[in-house]
Design a protein around this motif. Structure first.
Motif, short mmCIF file in Angstrom:
data_model
loop_
_atom_site.label_atom_id
_atom_site.label_comp_id
_atom_site.label_asym_id
_atom_site.label_seq_id
_atom_site.Cartn_x
_atom_site.Cartn_y
_atom_site.Cartn_z
N ALA A 1 -1.72 -3.54 6.19
CA ALA A 1 -1.37 -2.39 5.34
C ALA A 1 -2.37 -2.19 4.21
O ALA A 1 -2.55 -1.07 3.73
CB ALA A 1 0.04 -2.59 4.77
N ALA A 2 -3.04 -3.26 3.82
CA ALA A 2 -4.01 -3.16 2.72
C ALA A 2 -5.23 -2.35 3.13
O ALA A 2 -5.88 -1.73 2.28
CB ALA A 2 -4.42 -4.55 2.26
N SER A 3 -5.58 -2.35 4.40
CA SER A 3 -6.74 -1.59 4.87
C SER A 3 -6.37 -0.89 6.18
O SER A 3 -6.76 -1.34 7.26
CB SER A 3 -7.95 -2.51 5.07
OG SER A 3 -7.60 -3.60 5.92
N PRO A 4 -5.59 0.17 6.10
CA PRO A 4 -5.06 0.82 7.30
C PRO A 4 -6.12 1.61 8.05
O PRO A 4 -7.17 1.98 7.48
CB PRO A 4 -3.99 1.75 6.73
CG PRO A 4 -4.52 2.12 5.38
CD PRO A 4 -5.16 0.87 4.87
N PRO A 5 -5.88 1.91 9.33
CA PRO A 5 -6.78 2.79 10.07
C PRO A 5 -6.69 4.20 9.52
O PRO A 5 -5.71 4.57 8.86
CB PRO A 5 -6.24 2.72 11.50
CG PRO A 5 -4.78 2.39 11.32
CD PRO A 5 -4.73 1.48 10.14
N ALA A 6 -7.71 4.99 9.74
CA ALA A 6 -7.71 6.37 9.25
C ALA A 6 -6.60 7.16 9.94
O ALA A 6 -6.34 6.98 11.13
CB ALA A 6 -9.06 7.02 9.52
N ASN B 1 0.85 -1.19 0.00
CA ASN B 1 0.00 0.00 0.00
C ASN B 1 0.88 1.24 0.00
O ASN B 1 1.27 1.74 1.06
CB ASN B 1 -0.93 0.01 1.21
CG ASN B 1 -1.88 1.19 1.20
OD1 ASN B 1 -1.81 2.06 0.34
ND2 ASN B 1 -2.78 1.24 2.17
N PRO B 2 1.20 1.78 -1.18
CA PRO B 2 2.10 2.94 -1.27
C PRO B 2 1.54 4.21 -0.64
O PRO B 2 2.28 5.18 -0.45
CB PRO B 2 2.27 3.13 -2.79
CG PRO B 2 1.86 1.83 -3.40
CD PRO B 2 0.81 1.28 -2.51
N ASN B 3 0.26 4.20 -0.31
CA ASN B 3 -0.37 5.42 0.23
C ASN B 3 -0.33 5.49 1.75
O ASN B 3 -0.88 6.44 2.34
CB ASN B 3 -1.82 5.50 -0.25
CG ASN B 3 -1.92 5.64 -1.75
OD1 ASN B 3 -1.16 6.38 -2.38
ND2 ASN B 3 -2.85 4.91 -2.36
N LEU B 4 0.32 4.55 2.40
CA LEU B 4 0.41 4.60 3.85
C LEU B 4 1.14 5.85 4.30
O LEU B 4 2.18 6.21 3.75
CB LEU B 4 1.17 3.37 4.38
CG LEU B 4 0.48 2.02 4.38
CD1 LEU B 4 1.45 0.96 4.91
CD2 LEU B 4 -0.78 2.05 5.22
N THR B 5 0.62 6.50 5.31
CA THR B 5 1.29 7.65 5.89
C THR B 5 2.20 7.17 7.02
O THR B 5 2.06 6.05 7.51
CB THR B 5 0.28 8.65 6.47
OG1 THR B 5 -0.38 8.04 7.59
CG2 THR B 5 -0.75 9.05 5.42
N PRO B 6 3.16 8.00 7.46
CA PRO B 6 3.98 7.61 8.61
C PRO B 6 3.14 7.25 9.84
O PRO B 6 3.48 6.30 10.56
CB PRO B 6 4.85 8.85 8.85
CG PRO B 6 5.00 9.45 7.49
CD PRO B 6 3.65 9.26 6.85
N ALA B 7 2.06 7.99 10.08
CA ALA B 7 1.21 7.71 11.24
C ALA B 7 0.53 6.35 11.10
O ALA B 7 0.42 5.59 12.06
CB ALA B 7 0.17 8.81 11.41
N GLN B 8 0.06 6.03 9.90
CA GLN B 8 -0.57 4.73 9.67
C GLN B 8 0.45 3.60 9.78
O GLN B 8 0.16 2.54 10.34
CB GLN B 8 -1.23 4.71 8.29
CG GLN B 8 -2.47 5.58 8.20
CD GLN B 8 -3.00 5.68 6.77
OE1 GLN B 8 -2.23 5.71 5.81
NE2 GLN B 8 -4.32 5.72 6.63
N THR B 9 1.65 3.84 9.28
CA THR B 9 2.71 2.84 9.38
C THR B 9 3.01 2.53 10.84
O THR B 9 3.10 1.36 11.24
CB THR B 9 3.99 3.35 8.69
OG1 THR B 9 3.71 3.61 7.30
CG2 THR B 9 5.11 2.34 8.79
N ARG B 10 3.13 3.57 11.64
CA ARG B 10 3.38 3.39 13.07
C ARG B 10 2.23 2.64 13.74
O ARG B 10 2.45 1.73 14.54
CB ARG B 10 3.57 4.75 13.73
CG ARG B 10 3.78 4.70 15.24
CD ARG B 10 3.61 6.10 15.84
NE ARG B 10 4.54 7.03 15.23
CZ ARG B 10 5.77 7.26 15.67
NH1 ARG B 10 6.20 6.60 16.73
NH2 ARG B 10 6.55 8.13 15.06
N ALA B 11 1.01 3.05 13.43
CA ALA B 11 -0.17 2.43 14.05
C ALA B 11 -0.26 0.95 13.72
O ALA B 11 -0.58 0.12 14.58
CB ALA B 11 -1.44 3.16 13.61
N ILE B 12 0.04 0.59 12.49
CA ILE B 12 -0.02 -0.82 12.09
C ILE B 12 1.08 -1.62 12.76
O ILE B 12 0.85 -2.72 13.29
CB ILE B 12 0.05 -0.95 10.56
CG1 ILE B 12 -1.21 -0.35 9.91
CG2 ILE B 12 0.22 -2.41 10.15
CD1 ILE B 12 -1.13 -0.25 8.41
#
Length: 383
Positions: free
Chosen positions: A301-306, A260-271
């Protein structure tokens, strides 16, 4: 906890060229994770001592950026790229189809001032310049297996600003937590900076490795003991430290971003923190939210939290330093009259303490004279 090599992914040319995997493959769950992603289309910037691009584990995967260490060494020197080559190979061990952007910000001799895998900063501004270069030249992840780690350590404003630049451009930043957990347990930067994902090290049991720094900035952990890594002069060697832990974690982030190339740093951390193998209580200063679970992280990563992070207006009380321009990271010099008064008071107190001690000792000598032949007293302080 699995400790053996359980990777059953069909061998591809890219994977076959990477460093052989060890117990960390099973601990991270790489077999299943690499069925979902191998890091295609992702560039990991490795800010380190340089990476030997023609090593079999790295060949065809490395782009070499500038040398901000500027110590006169070149890639032909056996003292060039020792640590950096190893870390680049650890990233590719996890994400074999990712690309490496190698930016030299350290000298391998720097680490001798502290210990293996826990490096001090190179020249002034080297790390900050490396971060800016990486972001401006296509890095999707920044991996820094390094740390300042000295007693009396302090934050560097330029490095902190560079980290903010990376995060604001959507580039997650990972750093090793430090290797002083069995010594003085010093705070380490850049792992201590807000926004940086600090990675602690685990041993084969999944517990904190004895050397891994214990700190509240620790967010996740990854294997860091006996990690087979590429040597700059050819072949492989086993490496210990939070350095390989951070490199392996950066490889997992590459797998996530490839999915998922659209992951943000915050989403990466959360996952990463949400899918890790949590310790009792969910988090602790030893391993943060626990050892990374690569398979779960790549799946999520395919369906990250907002991502709900956004600039907000400060609603608290006004800070006394605003808006007069006082730096938030330095302190003004103490007035000379104040510290001289304090020094004088401390001196008087020391004299009084010494005087009292002498009086007590003098009284004991008088009381003990002529009693040497007596038996020692009974009680808790007797013989």
């Amino acid at each position: 906890m699995l400790t053996g090599l359980v990777c059953t992914l069909p061998v591809t040319p890219a994977y076959a060229a990477t460093t052989p995997a060890g117990w960390e493959a099973g601990a991270l769950g790489l077999s299943s994770a690499q069925r979902l992603s191998q890091g295609e289309g992702v560039t990991v910037a490795v800010l380190d001592t340089g990476a030997v691009a023609d090593h079999p584990a790295l060949r065809g995967r490395v782009t070499t950026g500038p040398d901000y260490r500027k110590d006169g060494l070149d890639p032909q020197s056996p003292k060039w790229g020792v640590h950096g080559t190893a870390m680049a190979s650890d990233v590719l061990k996890v994400a074999p189809k990712a690309k490496i952007l190698s930016v030299r910000v350290l000298n391998d001799q720097d680490k001798e001032k502290i210990n293996e895998g826990h490096l001090v900063q190179g020249g002034a501004g080297a790390i900050a310049n490396g971060i800016y270069y990486a972001v401006d030249h296509g890095a999707d992840v920044i991996s820094m297996s390094l740390g300042s780690g000295a007693v009396g350590n302090y934050a560097n404003e330029d490095d902190l600003a560079a980290v903010g630049y990376a995060l604001s451009h959507g580039v997650p930043v990972l750093a090793s937590a430090g290797n002083s957990g069995d010594k003085l347990n010093e705070t380490s930067f850049p792992s201590g900076y807000a926004g940086v994902i600090a990675v602690a090290a685990t041993d084969r049991s999944g517990a904190r490795a004895a050397f891994s720094t214990v700190h509240t900035y620790n967010e996740v952990a990854a294997p860091g003991v006996d990690i087979l890594s590429a040597k700059n002069t050819g072949g492989y060697k086993k490496v210990d430290g939070t350095s390989p832990a951070a490199a392996l974690a950066s490889g997992v982030v590459a797998l996530m971003l490839s999915r998922n190339p659209n992951l943000t740093p915050a989403q990466t951390r959360a996952i990463l923190t949400g899918t890790a193998d949590h310790p009792q209580g969910g988090w602790n200063a030893l391993v943060g939210y626990g050892q990374i679970n690569a398979t779960a992280a790549v799946k999520d990563a395919a369906s990250p939290p907002a991502d709900k992070t956004a600039p907000v207006k400060y609603q608290g009380k006004e800070h006394f330093a605003t808006p007069v321009g006082t730096s938030k990271t330095t302190h003004p010099d103490m007035e000379q009259s104040l510290w001289l008064t304090g020094l004088g008071a401390a001196g008087v107190g020391l004299l009084l303490a010494v005087g009292g001690l002498l009086l007590v000792l003098g009284g004991r000598r008088k009381g003990n004279s002529g009693m040497a032949a007596m038996a020692p007293p009974s009680g808790p302080f007797g013989a």
